[in-house]
Design an enzyme around this catalytic site. Structure first.
Site, PDB file in Angstrom:
ATOM      1  N   SER A  71       0.871  -1.186   0.000  1.00  0.00           N
ATOM      2  CA  SER A  71       0.000   0.000   0.000  1.00  0.00           C
ATOM      3  C   SER A  71       0.902   1.228   0.000  1.00  0.00           C
ATOM      4  CB  SER A  71      -0.949  -0.017   1.200  1.00  0.00           C
ATOM      5  OG  SER A  71      -0.241  -0.244   2.394  1.00  0.00           O
ATOM      6  N   GLU A 114       1.218   5.552   0.748  1.00  0.00           N
ATOM      7  CA  GLU A 114       0.640   6.702   1.460  1.00  0.00           C
ATOM      8  C   GLU A 114       1.008   8.013   0.758  1.00  0.00           C
ATOM      9  OE1 GLU A 114       0.667   6.499   5.759  1.00  0.00           O
ATOM     10  OE2 GLU A 114       1.373   8.576   5.823  1.00  0.00           O
ATOM     11  N   ASP A 143      -2.229  14.745  16.666  1.00  0.00           N
ATOM     12  CA  ASP A 143      -1.442  15.517  17.639  1.00  0.00           C
ATOM     13  C   ASP A 143      -1.987  16.921  17.742  1.00  0.00           C
ATOM     14  OD1 ASP A 143       0.641  13.667  18.434  1.00  0.00           O
ATOM     15  OD2 ASP A 143       1.250  13.754  16.328  1.00  0.00           O
ATOM     16  N   PHE A 198      11.885  14.542  10.165  1.00  0.00           N
ATOM     17  CA  PHE A 198      10.710  13.701  10.444  1.00  0.00           C
ATOM     18  C   PHE A 198      10.969  12.787  11.631  1.00  0.00           C
ATOM     19  CE2 PHE A 198       8.910  13.588   5.858  1.00  0.00           C
ATOM     20  CZ  PHE A 198       8.428  14.865   6.038  1.00  0.00           C
ATOM     21  N   HIS A 250       3.769  -1.040   3.746  1.00  0.00           N
ATOM     22  CA  HIS A 250       3.049   0.219   3.518  1.00  0.00           C
ATOM     23  C   HIS A 250       4.124   1.288   3.286  1.00  0.00           C
ATOM     24  CE1 HIS A 250      -0.188   3.204   4.009  1.00  0.00           C
ATOM     25  NE2 HIS A 250       0.672   3.910   4.724  1.00  0.00           N
TER      26      HIS A 250
HETATM   27  P1  FAD Z   1      -3.185   6.582  20.326  1.00  0.00           P
HETATM   28  O1  FAD Z   1      -3.281   5.159  19.950  1.00  0.00           O
HETATM   29  O2  FAD Z   1      -4.359   7.213  20.973  1.00  0.00           O
HETATM   30  O3  FAD Z   1      -1.892   6.747  21.257  1.00  0.00           O
HETATM   31  C1  FAD Z   1      -1.406   8.039  21.603  1.00  0.00           C
HETATM   32  C2  FAD Z   1      -0.630   7.981  22.902  1.00  0.00           C
HETATM   33  O4  FAD Z   1      -1.519   7.744  23.980  1.00  0.00           O
HETATM   34  C3  FAD Z   1       0.410   6.865  22.976  1.00  0.00           C
HETATM   35  O5  FAD Z   1       1.523   7.336  23.699  1.00  0.00           O
HETATM   36  C4  FAD Z   1      -0.302   5.752  23.742  1.00  0.00           C
HETATM   37  O6  FAD Z   1       0.617   4.920  24.446  1.00  0.00           O
HETATM   38  C5  FAD Z   1      -1.152   6.580  24.698  1.00  0.00           C
HETATM   39  N1  FAD Z   1      -2.416   5.905  25.063  1.00  0.00           N
HETATM   40  C6  FAD Z   1      -3.330   5.384  24.215  1.00  0.00           C
HETATM   41  N2  FAD Z   1      -4.384   4.884  24.895  1.00  0.00           N
HETATM   42  C7  FAD Z   1      -4.126   5.130  26.208  1.00  0.00           C
HETATM   43  C8  FAD Z   1      -4.841   4.884  27.420  1.00  0.00           C
HETATM   44  N3  FAD Z   1      -6.045   4.278  27.430  1.00  0.00           N
HETATM   45  N4  FAD Z   1      -4.273   5.267  28.580  1.00  0.00           N
HETATM   46  C9  FAD Z   1      -3.061   5.887  28.611  1.00  0.00           C
HETATM   47  N5  FAD Z   1      -2.339   6.152  27.487  1.00  0.00           N
HETATM   48  C10 FAD Z   1      -2.866   5.779  26.306  1.00  0.00           C
HETATM   49  N6  FAD Z   1      -0.912  12.113  12.274  1.00  0.00           N
HETATM   50  C11 FAD Z   1      -1.667  13.041  11.634  1.00  0.00           C
HETATM   51  O7  FAD Z   1      -1.853  14.146  12.151  1.00  0.00           O
HETATM   52  N7  FAD Z   1      -2.230  12.766  10.405  1.00  0.00           N
HETATM   53  C12 FAD Z   1      -2.075  11.584   9.789  1.00  0.00           C
HETATM   54  O8  FAD Z   1      -2.597  11.378   8.689  1.00  0.00           O
HETATM   55  C13 FAD Z   1      -1.284  10.583  10.439  1.00  0.00           C
HETATM   56  N8  FAD Z   1      -1.098   9.364   9.879  1.00  0.00           N
HETATM   57  C14 FAD Z   1      -0.412   8.394  10.570  1.00  0.00           C
HETATM   58  C15 FAD Z   1      -0.311   7.108  10.019  1.00  0.00           C
HETATM   59  C16 FAD Z   1       0.363   6.097  10.699  1.00  0.00           C
HETATM   60  C17 FAD Z   1       0.456   4.726  10.083  1.00  0.00           C
HETATM   61  C18 FAD Z   1       0.968   6.369  11.965  1.00  0.00           C
HETATM   62  C19 FAD Z   1       1.716   5.278  12.691  1.00  0.00           C
HETATM   63  C20 FAD Z   1       0.876   7.647  12.517  1.00  0.00           C
HETATM   64  C21 FAD Z   1       0.174   8.666  11.839  1.00  0.00           C
HETATM   65  N9  FAD Z   1       0.025   9.947  12.373  1.00  0.00           N
HETATM   66  C22 FAD Z   1      -0.713  10.900  11.715  1.00  0.00           C
HETATM   67  C23 FAD Z   1       0.673  10.296  13.654  1.00  0.00           C
HETATM   68  C24 FAD Z   1      -0.267  10.069  14.867  1.00  0.00           C
HETATM   69  O9  FAD Z   1      -1.389  10.912  14.777  1.00  0.00           O
HETATM   70  C25 FAD Z   1       0.548  10.412  16.119  1.00  0.00           C
HETATM   71  O10 FAD Z   1       1.583   9.472  16.302  1.00  0.00           O
HETATM   72  C26 FAD Z   1      -0.267  10.555  17.394  1.00  0.00           C
HETATM   73  O11 FAD Z   1       0.582  11.130  18.394  1.00  0.00           O
HETATM   74  C27 FAD Z   1      -0.782   9.252  17.961  1.00  0.00           C
HETATM   75  O12 FAD Z   1      -1.826   8.767  17.235  1.00  0.00           O
HETATM   76  P2  FAD Z   1      -2.400   7.278  17.555  1.00  0.00           P
HETATM   77  O13 FAD Z   1      -3.598   7.107  16.738  1.00  0.00           O
HETATM   78  O14 FAD Z   1      -1.320   6.285  17.445  1.00  0.00           O
HETATM   79  O15 FAD Z   1      -2.815   7.523  19.097  1.00  0.00           O
END
Ligand code: FAD
Length: 278
Positions: free
Chosen positions: A10, A12, A103, A210, A260
């Protein structure tokens, strides 16, 4: 016409910021269609991009007969705003998405009604059932804000139990981190595909920037070699291709369910990599 690659790929993209960038991306995606990728994904929010920009690109790819997934982050969102967005995705014929927390811009602002991506995934499932194939992000080298590696792993497991269909990793250059992560999640009973995210090395300054931002480690030997090339972009690309092709080979041999590729809206580095792996 290139031969299709014999394992799932895939790609991106990010939404282009200028008309010239949009024009170029049309050529890029057409070049990438030739390897018959499983799907494309389009980022959202990073660099100030809007959901409309993401949706436009996804719709264009779908209209050209290929599967595409918008990234969708819930930072600052409300349940109502997410509901509206989900309805728009469904009306656009979208069946796959990458669900993320996102973020806070420069660390400021408010989280909104969703604190973590797991809450977004649970909400999407509650609202739309099995309609979407939901991809989530994961971090073999540990998310930079995680309290501990164990807490981050547990957060990923929670996200999967909330209804994620598969996962894409943050990029990394050390395959051991990925394989150890896989072992750990399997130990917790997680059996969804965890697809490695692959960052081609095109420019050393961009890569360093990055990686500092997202917490991906560049091993010392790679960093030093890249620095030693200075402005010699051809040497950077040739070395980068060797390093990333070796990494992908290790991942494939170790059983990674696909790759990916973070294309940075360029086709040549991704195609050169896939040619090495064919
Ligand atoms: P989460 O899974 O919510 O995790 C965030 C943090 O919270 C982690 O440190 C985790 O350990 C902690 N956490 C989660 N659940 C809990 C809980 N219940 N209790 C305590 N701590 C918890 N960013 C963008 O802005 N746009 C994009 O298009 C984008 N695409 C991405 C694509 C991929 C494949 C990846 C890997 C990242 C991407 N990101 C993108 C970055 C991402 O938004 C950031 O890394 C963000 O900080 C975390 O998102 P997440 O969905 O992994 O968050």
């Amino acid at each position: 016409m290139r031969t299709p690659i014999p394992f799932p790929i895939s790609f991106e993209f990010f939404p282009p910021k200028t008309p010239a960038g949009a024009e170029k991306l049309v050529q890029v995606r057409h070049a990438l269609y030739a390897v018959q990728p499983a799907f494309f994904s389009v980022t959202y929010g990073a660099g100030g991009s809007t959901q409309e920009g993401t949706l436009q690109q996804v719709q264009a790819i779908l209209a050209e007969g290929h599967d595409a997934a918008p990234h969708f982050s819930c930072i600052g969102a409300t349940r109502d705003s997410v509901r509206v967005q989900l309805a728009q995705f469904q009306a656009s014929g979208i069946g796959r998405m990458v669900a993320l927390r996102g973020d806070l811009p420069s660390g400021h602002g408010t989280f909104g009604e969703f604190r973590y991506a797991s809450e977004l995934v649970a909400f999407i499932r509650a609202e739309t059932g099995d309609h979407f194939h939901i991809e989530v992000g994961c971090y073999p080298e540990v998310h930079p804000q995680a309290k501990s590696p164990q807490a981050d792993l547990q957060a990923f497991v929670t996200k999967v139990r909330a209804g994620a269909s598969s996962a894409i990793t943050q990029y990394f250059f050390n395959s051991d981190a990925y394989f150890r992560f896989l072992e750990d999640v399997q130990h917790h009973g997680v059996d969804i595909p965890v697809v490695p995210g692959i960052m081609p090395i095109i420019s050393s300054t961009q890569l360093m920037r990055f990686s500092d931002a997202c917490g991906a480690e560049i091993p010392r030997w790679i960093r030093l070699r890249l620095q030693s090339f200075g402005d010699d972009t051809e040497s950077i690309k040739a070395f980068g291709l060797d390093v990333v092709a070796d990494l992908c080979e290790q991942l494939r041999q170790g059983g990674a369910p696909g790759l990916h590729i973070y294309t940075m809206n360029q086709s040549a580095p991704a195609l050169a990599l896939l040619e090495r792996l064919a």
